[in-house]
Design a protein around this motif. Structure first.
Motif, PDB file in Angstrom:
ATOM      1  N   VAL A  76      20.903 -37.246  37.519  1.00 13.71           N
ATOM      2  CA  VAL A  76      20.222 -35.956  37.272  1.00 13.71           C
ATOM      3  C   VAL A  76      20.224 -35.732  35.758  1.00 13.71           C
ATOM      4  CG1 VAL A  76      20.588 -34.703  39.431  1.00 13.71           C
ATOM      5  CG2 VAL A  76      22.452 -34.819  37.756  1.00 13.71           C
ATOM      6  N   ARG A 114      22.848 -31.355  23.997  1.00 13.34           N
ATOM      7  CA  ARG A 114      21.720 -32.011  24.685  1.00 13.34           C
ATOM      8  C   ARG A 114      21.116 -31.046  25.700  1.00 13.34           C
ATOM      9  NH1 ARG A 114      20.779 -35.260  29.327  1.00 13.34           N
ATOM     10  NH2 ARG A 114      19.087 -36.735  29.033  1.00 13.34           N
ATOM     11  N   GLY A 133      19.308 -28.193  31.569  1.00 11.38           N
ATOM     12  CA  GLY A 133      20.690 -28.447  31.168  1.00 11.38           C
ATOM     13  C   GLY A 133      20.906 -27.986  29.739  1.00 11.38           C
ATOM     14  N   PHE A 134      22.103 -27.531  29.463  1.00 12.13           N
ATOM     15  CA  PHE A 134      22.475 -27.035  28.128  1.00 12.13           C
ATOM     16  C   PHE A 134      23.914 -27.482  27.920  1.00 12.13           C
ATOM     17  CE2 PHE A 134      21.424 -23.269  25.198  1.00 12.13           C
ATOM     18  CZ  PHE A 134      22.463 -23.515  24.314  1.00 12.13           C
ATOM     19  N   VAL A 148      29.488 -28.047  29.622  1.00 14.28           N
ATOM     20  CA  VAL A 148      28.316 -28.684  30.237  1.00 14.28           C
ATOM     21  C   VAL A 148      27.641 -27.672  31.156  1.00 14.28           C
ATOM     22  CG1 VAL A 148      27.504 -30.792  31.348  1.00 14.28           C
ATOM     23  CG2 VAL A 148      29.735 -30.775  30.224  1.00 14.28           C
ATOM     24  N   HIS A 224      30.655 -21.763  35.514  1.00 14.85           N
ATOM     25  CA  HIS A 224      31.928 -21.528  36.213  1.00 14.85           C
ATOM     26  C   HIS A 224      32.752 -20.463  35.499  1.00 14.85           C
ATOM     27  CE1 HIS A 224      31.137 -25.283  38.248  1.00 14.85           C
ATOM     28  NE2 HIS A 224      30.935 -25.830  37.078  1.00 14.85           N
ATOM     29  N   VAL A 338      25.109 -40.291  24.866  1.00 10.57           N
ATOM     30  CA  VAL A 338      26.127 -39.233  24.877  1.00 10.57           C
ATOM     31  C   VAL A 338      26.589 -39.013  26.317  1.00 10.57           C
ATOM     32  CG1 VAL A 338      24.486 -37.294  25.031  1.00 10.57           C
ATOM     33  CG2 VAL A 338      26.739 -36.946  24.019  1.00 10.57           C
ATOM     34  N   LEU A 356      33.311 -26.155  42.983  1.00  2.48           N
ATOM     35  CA  LEU A 356      32.216 -26.918  42.383  1.00  2.48           C
ATOM     36  C   LEU A 356      32.721 -27.586  41.100  1.00  2.48           C
ATOM     37  CD1 LEU A 356      29.126 -27.264  43.002  1.00  2.48           C
ATOM     38  CD2 LEU A 356      28.761 -25.676  41.121  1.00  2.48           C
ATOM     39  N   GLY A 359      35.008 -30.613  41.741  1.00  2.00           N
ATOM     40  CA  GLY A 359      34.282 -31.856  42.062  1.00  2.00           C
ATOM     41  C   GLY A 359      33.649 -32.464  40.820  1.00  2.00           C
ATOM     42  N   TYR A 364      31.668 -36.736  36.612  1.00  2.00           N
ATOM     43  CA  TYR A 364      31.100 -37.114  35.318  1.00  2.00           C
ATOM     44  C   TYR A 364      31.786 -38.341  34.734  1.00  2.00           C
ATOM     45  CZ  TYR A 364      28.451 -32.772  35.435  1.00  2.00           C
ATOM     46  OH  TYR A 364      27.591 -31.775  35.787  1.00  2.00           O
ATOM     47  N   GLN A 368      29.737 -42.006  34.060  1.00  2.00           N
ATOM     48  CA  GLN A 368      29.596 -42.631  32.731  1.00  2.00           C
ATOM     49  C   GLN A 368      29.898 -44.118  32.806  1.00  2.00           C
ATOM     50  OE1 GLN A 368      28.005 -40.700  31.287  1.00  2.00           O
ATOM     51  NE2 GLN A 368      28.774 -38.640  31.685  1.00  2.00           N
TER      52      GLN A 368
HETATM   53 FE1  HDD Z   1      26.001 -31.875  36.567  1.00  2.00          FE
HETATM   54  C1  HDD Z   1      24.783 -34.193  34.431  1.00  2.00           C
HETATM   55  C2  HDD Z   1      25.095 -29.363  34.358  1.00  2.00           C
HETATM   56  C3  HDD Z   1      26.958 -29.489  38.855  1.00  2.00           C
HETATM   57  C4  HDD Z   1      27.176 -34.298  38.567  1.00  2.00           C
HETATM   58  N1  HDD Z   1      25.094 -31.790  34.757  1.00  2.00           N
HETATM   59  C5  HDD Z   1      24.689 -32.870  34.032  1.00  2.00           C
HETATM   60  C6  HDD Z   1      24.126 -32.429  32.784  1.00  2.00           C
HETATM   61  C7  HDD Z   1      24.210 -31.073  32.771  1.00  2.00           C
HETATM   62  C8  HDD Z   1      24.836 -30.673  34.013  1.00  2.00           C
HETATM   63  C9  HDD Z   1      23.735 -30.152  31.681  1.00  2.00           C
HETATM   64  C10 HDD Z   1      23.530 -33.333  31.730  1.00  2.00           C
HETATM   65  C11 HDD Z   1      24.525 -33.669  30.668  1.00  2.00           C
HETATM   66  C12 HDD Z   1      23.850 -34.482  29.591  1.00  2.00           C
HETATM   67  O1  HDD Z   1      23.023 -33.915  28.863  1.00  2.00           O
HETATM   68  O2  HDD Z   1      24.142 -35.662  29.514  1.00  2.00           O
HETATM   69  N2  HDD Z   1      25.951 -29.835  36.630  1.00  2.00           N
HETATM   70  C13 HDD Z   1      25.651 -29.002  35.589  1.00  2.00           C
HETATM   71  C14 HDD Z   1      25.996 -27.655  35.942  1.00  2.00           C
HETATM   72  C15 HDD Z   1      26.512 -27.692  37.203  1.00  2.00           C
HETATM   73  C16 HDD Z   1      26.492 -29.064  37.634  1.00  2.00           C
HETATM   74  C17 HDD Z   1      25.808 -26.447  35.040  1.00  2.00           C
HETATM   75  C18 HDD Z   1      27.036 -26.583  38.051  1.00  2.00           C
HETATM   76  C19 HDD Z   1      27.597 -25.525  37.574  1.00  2.00           C
HETATM   77  N3  HDD Z   1      26.865 -31.895  38.392  1.00  2.00           N
HETATM   78  C20 HDD Z   1      27.219 -30.810  39.156  1.00  2.00           C
HETATM   79  C21 HDD Z   1      27.943 -31.244  40.329  1.00  2.00           C
HETATM   80  C22 HDD Z   1      28.030 -32.620  40.236  1.00  2.00           C
HETATM   81  C23 HDD Z   1      27.334 -32.994  39.018  1.00  2.00           C
HETATM   82  C24 HDD Z   1      28.504 -30.335  41.392  1.00  2.00           C
HETATM   83  C25 HDD Z   1      28.661 -33.614  41.166  1.00  2.00           C
HETATM   84  C26 HDD Z   1      29.522 -33.342  42.094  1.00  2.00           C
HETATM   85  N4  HDD Z   1      25.905 -33.887  36.554  1.00  2.00           N
HETATM   86  C27 HDD Z   1      26.505 -34.688  37.453  1.00  2.00           C
HETATM   87  C28 HDD Z   1      26.406 -36.158  37.113  1.00  2.00           C
HETATM   88  C29 HDD Z   1      25.668 -36.128  35.742  1.00  2.00           C
HETATM   89  C30 HDD Z   1      25.396 -34.640  35.557  1.00  2.00           C
HETATM   90  C31 HDD Z   1      25.811 -36.988  38.167  1.00  2.00           C
HETATM   91  C32 HDD Z   1      24.453 -37.016  35.600  1.00  2.00           C
HETATM   92  C33 HDD Z   1      24.574 -37.673  34.273  1.00  2.00           C
HETATM   93  C34 HDD Z   1      25.876 -37.301  33.785  1.00  2.00           C
HETATM   94  O3  HDD Z   1      26.507 -36.521  34.698  1.00  2.00           O
HETATM   95  O4  HDD Z   1      26.372 -37.629  32.726  1.00  2.00           O
HETATM   96  O5  HDD Z   1      27.660 -36.722  37.026  1.00  2.00           O
END
Ligand code: HDD
Length: 691
Positions: A76, A114, A133-134, A148, A224, A338, A356, A359, A364, A368
């Motif tokens: 994502v 990012r 995303g921010f 994040v 959060h 990054v 949330l 988890g 993350y 990576q």
């Molecule tokens: Fe996430 C990327 C924000 C819930 C699993 N998330 C990612 C990025 C942002 C967020 C901004 C991009 C970071 C970047 O620029 O590299 N995510 C959120 C927010 C959440 C959230 C604000 C809820 C409050 N995310 C969330 C959950 C999970 C993930 C509940 C898994 C259980 N998110 C990921 C990931 C990513 C990610 C799959 C994809 C690429 C990365 O992490 O580096 O692990």
């Protein structure tokens, strides 16, 4: 082209931190192993027209490296852009937290930030309806702190175990591989309508928040509830907010659709151009701080990420500012590589039991490894802390450090034999806050305090202005019209009835469906006091940072143009000159003026407001130029300010423009520049469907 500077940097990076650097002064093209290359145009072959030789190590290394240039995109948030900058503490809060970034006013640390869309793949467009995303990495003296967050303060689900389902539902449908970067399809709406906890965030997604005009013009939220812990070990809960100095602004839906055709890189170009021109975007960092006693009195649970805390209940205290002042030198090395980790935390900040967040602490780090291929991803320059770091972790793929000695375990007594003993745990190191847990029973359950899914969805809807409510309903109707399963549409409407009867009625009307019976909420919603802070249009927004498009033709009045250009510079408004041809025009006094864009390449959707500086003859000529007519008609349809020089009237007539407060003859620069950030909402009744 390999310059002296980049060749030298390649050498340095290849060795990395802690390694020995032997420089022999290569400045020309070499292989990755340093052999000088004499010919980068021709592969090694037997005879001028003969077979290419396997022996050609230059060719093989080059193609081999190229073949592996792509790494897996983020599952994502794949499409993003970032920038370097700094965070500065503007209000020290040692009474709340011992976090080093908040101890002293004026203290600065570097950051990398990012921005991203969520659902689309890396090559998708910048402007779909989506959450943004921010993510901010603070390089502090106590290690990296990653905040994040998103541009919305709430999330779709309460428990991380549902994240794969949510993402599968919104991503392109599994059998057909489309739609790309869109929530307007069956599986997304099927899922969210079966998961009423998502409804509050769905309201945000249908609102203008999901269509930001610029990354520079959106808020950020840590989402959060976290903890602050002070030096005495006392803890408070905290929610983080980023507030843009540029104000908040969104595009209209019709505009977003057209922007994606005109410039699928619209948001990243906007950030790039702003930073390159020295208009550095800036955000204030605010905190909402509260304690357990306050949290216990609320109707909702502060550990539930589908809930926000209205600013009217707990005011946002501004404690710092972030300025983004440098675009990366290399997109892949920095923005792509990054790696943000919510688990990157520093002493003074701590997690809560939000399920949330818990988890995410796993996900993350895990992702990576799969994205960057090695457990040593923290050694990549963009991810490495700027403070010294050292531990007994060893080896692994792509190890770039060259640690010395035998101390790879702890405890050891090697120092007694005069050998380095390696790093030891530190008394002032990170300590988890010793929070208590409710009860000791191990269960797969959802807390009863997480059961209300409608009150805050209602709060959000009712906090929007009339125009914003219209947009939200239009968004809902659009998306549900793309849904093909009627039972899904009906289920969504049944939830809308619980959120707000008027909302449901208008959505049903837009769809041409009868209202179904309301859904049966697990817990009866309560009416919360509407919050102005949740509306974009209720906030003031400055003109600085906006973009004015000036359409000029041969014979355009030089004095008027100069007045606009000077005024724009003073107001901090960027300008692009658009002409029938990019070669430019000859102004009234004979001056040649180069254009930034040709009309067809720069439709008015790319600008916040437009000026038309034409001669009457040229205006009549442009009436036969579809791009020019659309330029004006869209600016009008998107409710923007249109300043003109009177002679432009034939083109205005051809575009169907009627005079209103936003369409006027420019007399002074302020006439137009003061209105660059405005939309003329009353005009929407004339241009139904576009606004
Ligand atoms: Fe996430 C990327 C924000 C819930 C699993 N998330 C990612 C990025 C942002 C967020 C901004 C991009 C970071 C970047 O620029 O590299 N995510 C959120 C927010 C959440 C959230 C604000 C809820 C409050 N995310 C969330 C959950 C999970 C993930 C509940 C898994 C259980 N998110 C990921 C990931 C990513 C990610 C799959 C994809 C690429 C990365 O992490 O580096 O692990």
């Amino acid at each position: 082209m390999v310059t002296k500077k980049s060749a030298a940097r390649t050498n340095q990076d290849a060795v990395g931190q802690g390694g020995e650097l032997h420089q022999f002064g290569h400045t020309g093209l070499t292989t990755n192993h340093g052999t000088p290359i004499s010919d980068n145009q021709n592969s090694l072959r037997f005879g001028a027209r003969g077979p290419t030789l396997l022996e050609d190590f230059v060719l093989r290394e080059k193609i081999f490296h190229f073949d592996h240039e792509r790494i897996p995109e983020r599952i994502v948030h794949a499409r993003g852009t970032g920038a370097h900058g700094y965070f500065e503490c503007t209000q020290a809060i040692p009474e709340l937290t011992q976090a080093c970034v908040f101890q002293k006013e004026g203290h600065r640390v570097p950051v990398f930030c990012r921005f991203s869309t969520v659902a689309g793949s890396k090559g998708s467009k910048d402007t779909p309806r989506d959450v943004r995303g921010f993510a901010v990495k603070f390089y502090t003296e106590q290690g990296n702190w990653d905040l994040v967050g998103n541009n919305m303060p709430v999330f779709f689900i309460q428990d991380a175990i549902k994240f794969p389902d949510l993402v599968h539902a919104v991503k392109p449908e599994a059998d057909r591989g489309f739609p790309q970067a869109a929530s307007a399809h069956d599986t997304f709406w099927d899922f969210v309508s079966l998961m009423p906890e998502s409804l509050h965030t769905v309201m945000w997604l249908m609102s203008d928040r999901a269509l930001p005009r610029s990354f520079r013009m959106m808020q950020g939220f840590g989402v959060h509830t976290f903890r602050f812990v002070n030096a005495k070990g006392k803890s408070h809960f905290v929610k983080f907010h980023w507030k843009p100095k540029q104000g908040l602004q969104s595009t209209l839906w019709d505009e977003a659709v057209k922007i994606s055709g005109a410039d699928s890189d619209y948001l990243r170009r906007d950030l790039y151009e702003a930073i390159q021109s020295g208009a550095f975007p800036e955000w204030e960092l605010g905190v909402q701080v509260f304690d357990q006693e306050w949290a216990d009195k609320q109707d909702y649970d502060v550990l539930d990420a589908t809930k926000l805390i209205p600013e009217e209940s707990v005011p946002v205290k501004i404690v710092g500012r972030m300025v983004l002042d440098r675009y990366p030198d290399n997109f892949f090395a920095e923005t792509e590589q990054v790696a943000f980790l919510p688990s990157n935390i520093i002493p003074g900040i701590d997690f809560t039991d939000d399920p949330l967040l818990q988890g995410r602490l796993f996900s993350y780090l895990d992702t990576q490894k799969s994205r960057l291929g090695t457990v040593n991803f923290h050694q990549i320059p963009i991810n490495a802390p700027r403070c010294p770091f050292s531990n007994m972790q060893r080896d692994g793929m792509m190890q770039t450090h060259v640690p010395k000695g035998r101390a790879t375990y702890e405890p050891n007594s090697l120092d007694e034999a005069g050998e380095p003993a390696g790093p030891r745990a530190q008394a002032h190191g990170f300590r988890s806050f010793p929070s208590t847990v409710d009860d000791g029973v191990k269960l797969r359950v959802r807390a009863e305090s997480f059961a209300d899914h409608y009150s805050q969805a209602r709060l959000f809807y009712r906090s929007q202005t009339e125009v914003e409510q219209e947009h939200l309903i239009a968004g809902l109707v659009f998306e549900l019209s793309k849904v093909q399963l009627n039972h899904v549409r009906v289920r969504v409407l049944s939830h809308m009835r619980v959120i707000d009867e008027d909302l449901a009625k208008r959505a049903a009307q837009g769809l041409g469906l009868d209202l179904p019976p309301p859904a049966k909420p697990a817990r009866k919603p309560v009416d919360m006091t509407p919050s102005k802070a949740l509306s974009i249009l209720a906030q003031k927004t400055p003109v600085a940072g906006r973009m004015l498009g000036i359409l000029v033709t041969d014979g355009a009045d030089k004095g008027l143009l100069e007045m606009l250009l000077t005024g724009a510079q003073e107001a901090g408004v960027a300008v692009k000159l658009i002409a029938p041809q990019v070669g430019g025009v000859t102004l009234s006094d004979g001056t040649q003026l180069a254009a930034d864009e040709k009309i067809a390449g720069a439709p008015s959707v790319l600008f916040d407001a437009v000026a038309l500086l034409l001669t009457q003859e040229q205006a009549s000529k442009l009436c036969n130029n579809k791009a020019a007519v659309d330029f004006v008609a869209d600016a009008y349809g998107h409710l923007k300010a249109i300043g003109h020089n009177g002679a432009a009237q034939p083109l205005l007539d051809r575009a169907g423009v009627s005079v209103d407060k936003g369409v006027f003859v420019i007399k002074t620069g302020d006439d137009l520049l003061g209105k660059v950030a405005s939309r003329f909402w009353e005009r929407r009744h004339q241009v139904d469907g576009m606004a």
